[in-house]
Write an enzyme that holds these catalytic residues in place. Sequence first.
Site, PDB file in Angstrom:
ATOM      1  N   HIS A  17       0.849  -1.210   0.000  1.00 56.55           N
ATOM      2  CA  HIS A  17       0.000   0.000   0.000  1.00 56.55           C
ATOM      3  C   HIS A  17       0.877   1.251   0.000  1.00 56.55           C
ATOM      4  O   HIS A  17       0.639   2.199  -0.739  1.00 56.55           O
ATOM      5  CB  HIS A  17      -0.877   0.059   1.263  1.00 56.55           C
ATOM      6  CG  HIS A  17      -1.948  -0.991   1.349  1.00 56.55           C
ATOM      7  ND1 HIS A  17      -2.095  -1.804   2.444  1.00 56.55           N
ATOM      8  CD2 HIS A  17      -2.936  -1.336   0.490  1.00 56.55           C
ATOM      9  CE1 HIS A  17      -3.127  -2.613   2.259  1.00 56.55           C
ATOM     10  NE2 HIS A  17      -3.659  -2.347   1.080  1.00 56.55           N
ATOM     11  N   LYS A  41     -18.235  -5.868   6.641  1.00 58.23           N
ATOM     12  CA  LYS A  41     -17.027  -6.681   6.572  1.00 58.23           C
ATOM     13  C   LYS A  41     -16.371  -6.675   7.943  1.00 58.23           C
ATOM     14  O   LYS A  41     -16.288  -5.621   8.583  1.00 58.23           O
ATOM     15  CB  LYS A  41     -16.091  -6.050   5.536  1.00 58.23           C
ATOM     16  CG  LYS A  41     -15.144  -7.015   4.879  1.00 58.23           C
ATOM     17  CD  LYS A  41     -14.471  -6.350   3.684  1.00 58.23           C
ATOM     18  CE  LYS A  41     -13.093  -6.935   3.456  1.00 58.23           C
ATOM     19  NZ  LYS A  41     -12.382  -6.257   2.370  1.00 58.23           N
TER      20      LYS A  41
HETATM   21  O1  PNS Z   1      -8.693  -2.773   0.338  1.00 60.79           O
HETATM   22  P1  PNS Z   1      -9.946  -3.241  -0.320  1.00 60.79           P
HETATM   23  O2  PNS Z   1     -10.776  -4.071   0.634  1.00 60.79           O
HETATM   24  O3  PNS Z   1      -9.683  -3.928  -1.631  1.00 60.79           O
HETATM   25  O4  PNS Z   1     -10.774  -1.896  -0.651  1.00 60.79           O
HETATM   26  C1  PNS Z   1     -11.982  -1.983  -1.327  1.00 60.79           C
HETATM   27  C2  PNS Z   1     -12.676  -0.619  -1.463  1.00 60.79           C
HETATM   28  C3  PNS Z   1     -12.636   0.167  -0.190  1.00 60.79           C
HETATM   29  C4  PNS Z   1     -11.980   0.172  -2.538  1.00 60.79           C
HETATM   30  C5  PNS Z   1     -14.137  -0.952  -1.870  1.00 60.79           C
HETATM   31  O5  PNS Z   1     -14.653  -1.890  -0.988  1.00 60.79           O
HETATM   32  C6  PNS Z   1     -15.046   0.267  -1.899  1.00 60.79           C
HETATM   33  O6  PNS Z   1     -14.932   1.088  -2.778  1.00 60.79           O
HETATM   34  N1  PNS Z   1     -15.954   0.361  -0.903  1.00 60.79           N
HETATM   35  C7  PNS Z   1     -16.897   1.457  -0.790  1.00 60.79           C
HETATM   36  C8  PNS Z   1     -18.311   1.022  -1.183  1.00 60.79           C
HETATM   37  C9  PNS Z   1     -18.538   1.183  -2.666  1.00 60.79           C
HETATM   38  O7  PNS Z   1     -18.377   2.240  -3.236  1.00 60.79           O
HETATM   39  N2  PNS Z   1     -18.888   0.064  -3.305  1.00 60.79           N
HETATM   40  C10 PNS Z   1     -19.160   0.024  -4.712  1.00 60.79           C
HETATM   41  C11 PNS Z   1     -17.917  -0.335  -5.488  1.00 60.79           C
HETATM   42  S1  PNS Z   1     -18.381  -0.837  -7.068  1.00 60.79           S
END
Ligand code: PNS
Length: 160
Positions: A17, A41
């Site tokens: 990261h 989650k």
């Molecule tokens: O580190 P991660 O778990 O891969 O991060 C994933 C993240 C935070 C980028 C994703 O879960 C996210 O965008 N969550 C916010 C909810 C949202 O917008 N969902 C629709 C995505 S199509």
Amino acid sequence: MRIALCPGSFDPITLGHLDIIERAVRLYDKVIVGVVENPNKSHLFSTEERVEMVTTSLVGMEKVEVSSFNGLLVEFAREHQVRVIIKGLRAISDFEHEFQMAHLNKKLASELETVFMMASPEYMFLSSSAVKEIALFGGSVAGLVPDNICFSLKNKLNKP
Ligand code: PNS
């Protein structure tokens, strides 16, 4: 001002990261690191702990802001005048999920672009879940996470 958003769970932040964030800082005027709350989650660390760990790992780095968010990523991006979402891509297995998210986010907010950065080779197979598993079973996570995170993991998992 060109503002980029690096979103993630950061449960916990890894050197992979950090590498993506550092590279983003070189390309944009400001980088916001968005720590997702996501109550659906289960995380090892609370949102506050994850924000604090990210903040500590980025200490001394200019042009970076850390903030938590809940709800849709595109809404958080809009609230912060972000036009670019930066995602790191590791092995091929990341692609399908990232491809789907990039297209859905584009559908929700056409003004936003998702930019992918290839993970550096040394971090290609690094993930927060692997780090947690190694730490849980008493293995060393040195070289995988920032030093402060080694301590946070030990404290959380009660390993001497
Ligand atoms: O580190 P991660 O778990 O891969 O991060 C994933 C993240 C935070 C980028 C994703 O879960 C996210 O965008 N969550 C916010 C909810 C949202 O917008 N969902 C629709 C995505 S199509």
